[in-house]
Design an enzyme around this catalytic site. Structure first.
Site, short mmCIF file in Angstrom:
data_model
loop_
_atom_site.label_atom_id
_atom_site.label_comp_id
_atom_site.label_asym_id
_atom_site.label_seq_id
_atom_site.Cartn_x
_atom_site.Cartn_y
_atom_site.Cartn_z
N HIS A 18 -24.77 -22.72 58.44
CA HIS A 18 -25.65 -21.55 58.41
C HIS A 18 -27.03 -22.04 58.00
O HIS A 18 -27.20 -22.60 56.91
CB HIS A 18 -25.13 -20.52 57.40
CG HIS A 18 -25.92 -19.25 57.38
ND1 HIS A 18 -25.84 -18.29 58.36
CD2 HIS A 18 -26.82 -18.78 56.47
CE1 HIS A 18 -26.63 -17.27 58.07
NE2 HIS A 18 -27.25 -17.55 56.92
N PHE A 39 -37.74 -21.88 44.20
CA PHE A 39 -36.65 -20.97 44.53
C PHE A 39 -35.32 -21.53 44.04
O PHE A 39 -34.47 -20.79 43.54
CB PHE A 39 -36.60 -20.73 46.03
CG PHE A 39 -35.63 -19.65 46.44
CD1 PHE A 39 -35.87 -18.33 46.09
CD2 PHE A 39 -34.48 -19.95 47.14
CE1 PHE A 39 -34.99 -17.33 46.44
CE2 PHE A 39 -33.58 -18.96 47.49
CZ PHE A 39 -33.83 -17.64 47.14
N SER A 41 -25.08 -20.63 62.70
CA SER A 41 -25.65 -19.30 62.56
C SER A 41 -27.02 -19.45 61.92
O SER A 41 -27.29 -20.46 61.25
CB SER A 41 -24.74 -18.39 61.73
OG SER A 41 -24.43 -18.97 60.48
N GLU A 86 -30.37 -17.54 59.78
CA GLU A 86 -30.82 -16.42 58.94
C GLU A 86 -32.32 -16.20 59.11
O GLU A 86 -33.11 -17.15 59.08
CB GLU A 86 -30.50 -16.68 57.47
CG GLU A 86 -30.92 -15.54 56.54
CD GLU A 86 -30.45 -15.75 55.12
OE1 GLU A 86 -29.22 -15.77 54.92
OE2 GLU A 86 -31.31 -15.91 54.23
N ASP A 114 -30.39 -8.63 43.86
CA ASP A 114 -31.14 -8.79 42.63
C ASP A 114 -31.51 -7.43 42.05
O ASP A 114 -31.70 -6.46 42.79
CB ASP A 114 -32.43 -9.58 42.89
CG ASP A 114 -32.16 -11.00 43.35
OD1 ASP A 114 -31.14 -11.58 42.90
OD2 ASP A 114 -32.95 -11.53 44.15
#
Length: 298
Positions: A270, A220, A19, A21, A110
């Site tokens: 993913h 990140f 998959s 994103e 968030d």
């Protein structure tokens, strides 16, 4: 997993599923890049493609527009991200159902003020992700994916406490968990062992990020609690201004990781594409996935 190894993986014990994103574009140029990437990856026949939801619900309209277009113009199955932040209990969920979306990635999200600020629920919204999952399931026959954190969520008191939260989400109806990205596969398998020991039996799908920009990825990772091994930093050392070599190294690192996961029995992945297709397409090719249009014409 510190030594580079690009040998072909052995035949997986189950069919490979992937998959992808994406995030909703902010500008016409980003829109062009996004849809070019979708067109490039679509022939690999992904299980679904997800579209993120910005902090504080900031991309709600753009997320909705992107998943609507995916439904209308492609054969892909879109999964819309949805958070508890800045939204009432069912307004967004029903809008996705109305345009034909049947898969939601449910997240707490968030805080509006950003990571590190205190979380405040919408006055008419959900306080916890498990409540959002239950609410989604109550509105329609949605498939619901949730997040998992192999190295624990930054706000969790402990890894066990974080697994308690995952268990609550599963008890409320979650069908799948997608992990935060990681670079050490042993971290994933240790987490999987702990999750299974708690009686959680839904798929725990590894989230894979091809490193487009090492500094950005490292920054990140620091915010999300993911560790960056020293060997990975060494791979990208001195390549800040060498984009082409950086792409080659990124492809090699990600391919090494997924091939090792396949060898250890993982069949579902993913990919966090960052709206860029080339690295992800190359990794999928190494996994043995092929353009379904070519197969059909053969």
């Amino acid at each position: 997993m510190s030594a580079l190894n690009l040998r072909p993986s052995r035949q997986p014990c189950c069919p490979l599923k992937v998959s992808f994103e994406f995030f909703p574009p902010k500008t016409p140029e980003m829109e062009t890049t996004l849809w070019s990437s979708i067109e490039r990856l679509a022939p690999l026949d992904p299980q679904f493609v997800s579209v993120t939801y910005g902090a504080g619900g900031s991309t709600r309209e753009r997320t909705h527009a992107t998943v609507s277009r995916l439904v209308q113009e492609t054969h892909l199955k879109p999964a819309a991200h949805l958070t508890c932040v800045a939204a009432s209990r069912d307004e967004v969920i029903r809008s996705y159902w109305d345009v034909g979306v049947r898969h939601v990635v449910a997240l707490r999200g968030d805080p509006v003020a950003g990571i590190g600020a205190a979380y405040e629920a919408h006055p008419h919204g959900y306080q916890r992700t498990c409540d959002l999952v239950a609410g989604i399931k109550a509105i329609g026959d949605f498939e619901v994916s949730v997040s998992a954190y192999p190295e624990k969520h930054p706000e969790a008191a402990s890894l066990d406490a974080d697994i308690d939260v995952l268990k609550e989400k599963v008890d409320c109806g979650a069908d799948r968990a997608i992990t935060q990205f990681f670079f050490d596969n042993d971290v994933y398998f240790r987490h999987l062992d702990r999750v299974r020991a708690r009686g959680i039996d839904i798929p725990i799908v590894p989230g894979i990020v091809p490193v487009q920009n090492f500094k950005q990825t490292a920054n990140f990772a620091a915010k999300t609690g993911a560790s960056v091994p020293s060997w990975l930093a060494a791979r990208f050392e001195g390549l800040d201004n060498d984009v082409e070599t950086r792409k080659l190294v990124a492809a090699a690192v990600a391919a090494e990781q997924v091939i090792d996961l396949v060898d250890r029995g993982v069949c579902e992945f993913h990919f966090y594409t960052m709206n860029r297709a080339d690295l992800v397409y190359a990794i999928c090719h190494l996994l043995g996935l092929r353009d379904q249009r070519v197969k059909a014409a053969a």
